[in-house]
Design an enzyme around this catalytic site. Structure first.
Site, short mmCIF file in Angstrom:
data_model
loop_
_atom_site.label_atom_id
_atom_site.label_comp_id
_atom_site.label_asym_id
_atom_site.label_seq_id
_atom_site.Cartn_x
_atom_site.Cartn_y
_atom_site.Cartn_z
N ASP A 158 0.84 -1.19 0.00
CA ASP A 158 0.00 0.00 0.00
C ASP A 158 0.89 1.25 0.00
OD1 ASP A 158 -2.44 1.56 0.50
OD2 ASP A 158 -1.54 1.90 2.46
N ASP A 185 -0.28 5.20 0.76
CA ASP A 185 -0.53 6.21 1.78
C ASP A 185 -0.63 5.56 3.17
OD1 ASP A 185 -0.91 8.74 2.74
OD2 ASP A 185 -2.62 9.20 1.45
N LYS A 199 -9.22 -2.35 -3.60
CA LYS A 199 -9.22 -2.93 -2.26
C LYS A 199 -10.44 -2.43 -1.50
CE LYS A 199 -5.11 -1.02 -1.68
NZ LYS A 199 -3.84 -0.54 -1.07
N ASP A 240 -1.62 -0.25 5.87
CA ASP A 240 -1.91 0.40 7.16
C ASP A 240 -3.39 0.40 7.49
OD1 ASP A 240 -2.43 2.29 5.02
OD2 ASP A 240 -2.77 3.76 6.61
MG LIG Z 1 -2.98 3.23 3.21
#
Ligand SMILES: [Mg+2]
Length: 266
Positions: free
Chosen positions: A16, A18, A189, A214
């Site tokens: 991922d 961000d 996602k 995250d």
């Molecule tokens: Mg993220």
């Protein structure tokens, strides 16, 4: 045998962006070291992002600009996944599409051989579009009511911006769904198809691929939905408390990417 022995056998990493590699315009500590480690140890990897607006080259440039080594071919966007879905499902070689979205969506669809048609397209694709309008909503809604297959690049309702939480692609898709009375097929996602297309692009098998992110509700759930292992990094959206309370349990929780490297090596 250690509980994370499977990590050492992992050949592919779906990463991922961000909250995992960067926050805003700031690289997260060890993001660069992590990519260098992936390169050094010959692991395959893809930066898997729900953001449909950017070209893969722009995403790679953003990473490089922050000191994180990245090439265009290491980026996989929800726009590219949407184009793969159309290629997989279209009855004709050059299906017609009406798209609400920015240059990332348009470029991915063009690359997949799609032609653009507002009147009676085979597909309606909705991604984030900062020029969204009533006219676009109406065109998309009419096309879907006439039978076009409705695809949403990703279901994110909100995206963090400097001004606050702004409407995401999911909010725009929801408007088209409300207006047309038809629910979209979601691509990004936490849908399994985003993970499956990523694995296909890497040429790997699910058993040897892990998703790292995250966010429990998108990254980790995507891993669970696709039946692959997942690692939660606590440098972004989801905290340890969220991880303890959720039903979507990651296979491993690490405080940062440095801990992930060490778990992979020891
Ligand atoms: Mg993220």
């Amino acid at each position: 045998m250690s509980e994370t022995n499977w990590l050492k056998d992992c050949e592919g990493f779906l990463i991922d962006l961000d909250g995992t590699m960067y926050r805003g315009n700031q690289a997260i500590p060890c993001a660069r070291e992590f990519v260098e480690w992936l390169n050094r140890t010959g692991r395959k990897y893809l930066f898997v992002t729900n953001n449909s607006s950017k070209l893969p080259r722009q995403v790679a440039d953003k990473l490089s600009g922050m000191g994180i080594p990245a090439e265009e071919e290491h980026v996989f966007t929800s726009s590219q996944a949407t184009a793969m879905y159309i290629k997989d499902h279209a009855k004709l070689a050059n299906p017609t599409v009406y798209a609400i979205g920015e240059e990332g969506v348009v470029a991915a669809l063009e690359e997949a051989g799609c032609r653009f048609d507002e009147e009676s397209p085979d597909y309606v694709v909705v991604g984030i579009d900062r020029q969204f309008s009533y006219e676009k909503l109406k065109t998309a809604s009419f096309a879907v009511q006439k039978g076009a297959i409705f695809l949403g690049t990703n279901a994110d309702k909100r995206v963090p911006t400097e001004e606050g939480l702004a409407p995401g692609a999911g909010s725009l898709s929801r408007a088209v769904a409300t207006a047309s009375g038809v629910e979209p097929v979601w691509i990004g996602k936490p849908e399994a198809r985003m993970v499956k297309y990523s694995i296909k692009r890497l040429g790997l098998i699910p058993e040897k691929t892990v998703i790292v992110g995250d966010n429990l509700e998108t990254d980790i759930l995507a891993g669970i939905n696709a039946g692959i292992r997942s690692v939660l990094v606590l440098t972004g959206y989801s905290g340890m408390q969220d991880a303890q309370q959720t039903l979507h349990k990651p296979d491993l929780i690490v405080k940062d990417l440095a801990e992930l490297i060490s778990k992979c090596e020891n």
